[in-house]
Motif scaffolding. Structure first.
Motif, mmCIF file in Angstrom:
data_model
loop_
_atom_site.group_PDB
_atom_site.id
_atom_site.type_symbol
_atom_site.label_atom_id
_atom_site.label_comp_id
_atom_site.label_asym_id
_atom_site.label_seq_id
_atom_site.Cartn_x
_atom_site.Cartn_y
_atom_site.Cartn_z
ATOM 1 N N CYS A 148 1.011 -1.150 0.149
ATOM 2 C CA CYS A 148 0.066 0.122 -0.094
ATOM 3 C C CYS A 148 0.918 1.408 0.022
ATOM 4 O O CYS A 148 1.821 1.208 0.680
ATOM 5 N N LYS A 164 1.026 5.691 -1.263
ATOM 6 C CA LYS A 164 0.390 7.250 -1.421
ATOM 7 C C LYS A 164 0.062 7.232 -3.056
ATOM 8 O O LYS A 164 0.933 6.776 -3.751
ATOM 9 N N GLN A 165 -0.996 7.774 -3.580
ATOM 10 C CA GLN A 165 -1.412 7.802 -4.834
ATOM 11 C C GLN A 165 -0.426 8.800 -5.558
ATOM 12 O O GLN A 165 -0.056 9.467 -4.920
ATOM 13 N N GLN A 220 0.579 11.604 -7.757
ATOM 14 C CA GLN A 220 -0.032 12.943 -8.136
ATOM 15 C C GLN A 220 1.009 14.055 -8.596
ATOM 16 O O GLN A 220 0.396 14.922 -9.071
ATOM 17 N N PHE A 264 -3.496 2.108 -3.652
ATOM 18 C CA PHE A 264 -3.107 3.429 -3.570
ATOM 19 C C PHE A 264 -4.026 4.382 -2.637
ATOM 20 O O PHE A 264 -5.177 4.187 -2.986
ATOM 21 N N ARG A 265 -3.451 5.065 -1.756
ATOM 22 C CA ARG A 265 -4.324 5.954 -0.843
ATOM 23 C C ARG A 265 -4.084 7.450 -0.971
ATOM 24 O O ARG A 265 -2.844 7.920 -1.701
ATOM 25 N N ASP A 266 -5.098 8.056 -0.550
ATOM 26 C CA ASP A 266 -4.821 9.673 -0.792
ATOM 27 C C ASP A 266 -4.266 10.134 0.561
ATOM 28 O O ASP A 266 -3.707 9.124 1.494
ATOM 29 N N ARG A 301 -7.968 4.601 -2.666
ATOM 30 C CA ARG A 301 -8.611 5.131 -3.873
ATOM 31 C C ARG A 301 -8.456 3.856 -5.173
ATOM 32 O O ARG A 301 -9.486 3.905 -5.907
ATOM 33 N N THR A 302 -7.359 3.223 -5.513
ATOM 34 C CA THR A 302 -7.403 2.472 -6.570
ATOM 35 C C THR A 302 -6.406 1.221 -6.046
ATOM 36 O O THR A 302 -5.715 1.383 -5.221
ATOM 37 N N GLU A 311 -3.974 -1.600 -8.095
ATOM 38 C CA GLU A 311 -3.354 -2.044 -9.479
ATOM 39 C C GLU A 311 -2.196 -3.213 -9.029
ATOM 40 O O GLU A 311 -1.810 -3.411 -8.124
#
Length: 385
Positions: free
Chosen positions: A246, A248-249, A251, A282-284, A290-291, A293
């Motif tokens: 896991c 961070k997404q 950005q 992926f987390r905010d 959030r997603t 993969e």
């Protein structure tokens, strides 16, 4: 006495790897009980697209205060007992010693390779114990006060930092304790309320190696991706395991660069023992999932920025160089009765191997540590002679 050191700038053309093969496994419980060739703690990956549509938000920070840490119930999380018990059980079936030069854990080899490849500011310090017994090299990590809370400003009074907890929470939300057909709907739907814990462990024991060096590795396994083959099928389980992570997404360009560095470490972790699949959550910034993969381990070297791709080949060259140096540096006499003990630590862009005086307290503590080479294993090996 300083025996020898090796510069992390050194490399070798020794890159021929032995394909990893699983020959055993074990489960370790929260009470530090070991069950050899027992999959009671093996989890199964189960997370569908509906999970996102049913839940508008999946909070990866929820339940942190109730987290159950293995450091509270297990005397030494770095114990080699499960690994050696599995080796002993296998040897008892064939009534001979397994052929291996080095016996250790996947995480230790990963840490040693990373130290020679990555910026030392981002790598773990090396503080390993090494014992030469019965002509084989055994390597154990040193127990830390807590590998989860040390030096993290997010610890607060929760006992675990939020980044580490979110990883364990992700595993809890995406796995079930048995195959889907054997699990109730209630168990699946209440995973978000389950207490998160790292106390139960399932580990694979694998034969692998590089060059002429034969290595046995223990590796903690997150889950089975699809199904575990039956004993009659005689299929290697490694192709069915999955690594769960896991992060961070992404950005920004910086986020992308940081993720590529994580991908390298995850690739290395899986590559060493033949795990083919990796799933990232992926987390905010508020720790909402959030997603998700999925990646194939073999494809990762081509997914990163071209400037990073040489790092993957470089890792294998350093791996071969270090292993060759270790075998040439440490004398191994299978007929010798004296157990040798060493300390392996990091220097400035180097690794240092120091022999421990047999008359010292450090030597006695290491050699007689039941979490290193236990008496049952020693007696079994003596019986073979």
């Amino acid at each position: 006495m300083l025996i020898r050191s090796i510069s992390t700038r050194q490399r070798s053309e020794l890159t021929n790897l032995r394909k990893p093969r699983e020959f055993g496994c074990y489960s370790r419980t929260a009470n530090d009980e070991i069950f050899v060739n027992d999959d009671r703690n093996l989890n199964y990956f189960y997370f569908t697209d509906d999970e996102f549509t049913k839940n508008q938000s999946i909070d990866l920070s929820a339940g942190r205060r109730q987290f159950e840490d293995r450091n509270e119930t297990i005397s030494d999380p770095c114990s080699m007992k499960g690994l050696l018990d599995t080796i002993k059980t296998t040897e008892e079936k064939v009534n001979r010693r397994l052929s291996a030069d080095i016996i250790t854990f996947r995480g230790i080899i990963r840490k040693l390779i990373s130290y020679g490849i990555e910026d030392v500011k981002f790598t773990d310090p090396i503080n390993l114990q090494v014992i030469v017994f019965d002509g084989q090299i055994f390597i154990k990590d040193v127990k830390q006060s807590s590998d989860l809370t040390k030096g993290n400003e997010l610890q607060s009074n929760y006992g675990i930092d939020l980044g580490s907890f979110s990883g364990y929470k992700f595993e809890t939300l995406t796995t079930i304790p048995r195959p889907f057909s054997e699990v109730s709907r209630d168990t699946i739907e209440t995973r978000s309320k389950q207490i998160v814990s790292n106390r139960n462990e399932y580990a694979s024991v694998v034969r692998t190696g590089i060059g002429s060096c034969k290595i046995i590795l223990g590796a903690e396994i997150d889950a089975i991706f699809d199904f575990k083959p039956s004993a009659e099928e005689k299929e290697d389980n490694l192709g069915h395991y999955i690594e769960l992570k896991c992060t961070k997404q992404i950005q920004s360009q910086r986020d992308c660069h940081n993720f590529e560095k994580k991908l390298f470490r995850t690739w290395l972790q899986c590559f060493l023992v033949g795990i083919l699949r990796i799933t990232y959550g992926f987390r905010d910034d508020t720790y909402q999932l959030r997603t998700i993969e999925e990646y194939q381990t073999s494809e990762i070297p081509q997914l990163v920025n071209p400037s990073m791709r040489e790092q993957f080949n470089d890792a294998i060259k350093w791996y071969g160089c270090f292993i060759d140096w270790l075998l040439q540096t440490i004398p191994r006499d299978p007929k010798g009765t004296q157990i040798q003990a060493y300390r392996l630590t990091n220097g400035e862009q180097s690794l240092r191997l120091e022999q421990i005086d047999p008359s010292s307290e450090e030597y006695n503590t290491m050699v007689n540590n039941p979490d290193f080479i236990n008496d049952a294993f020693k007696k079994w090996r003596q019986s073979l002679k």
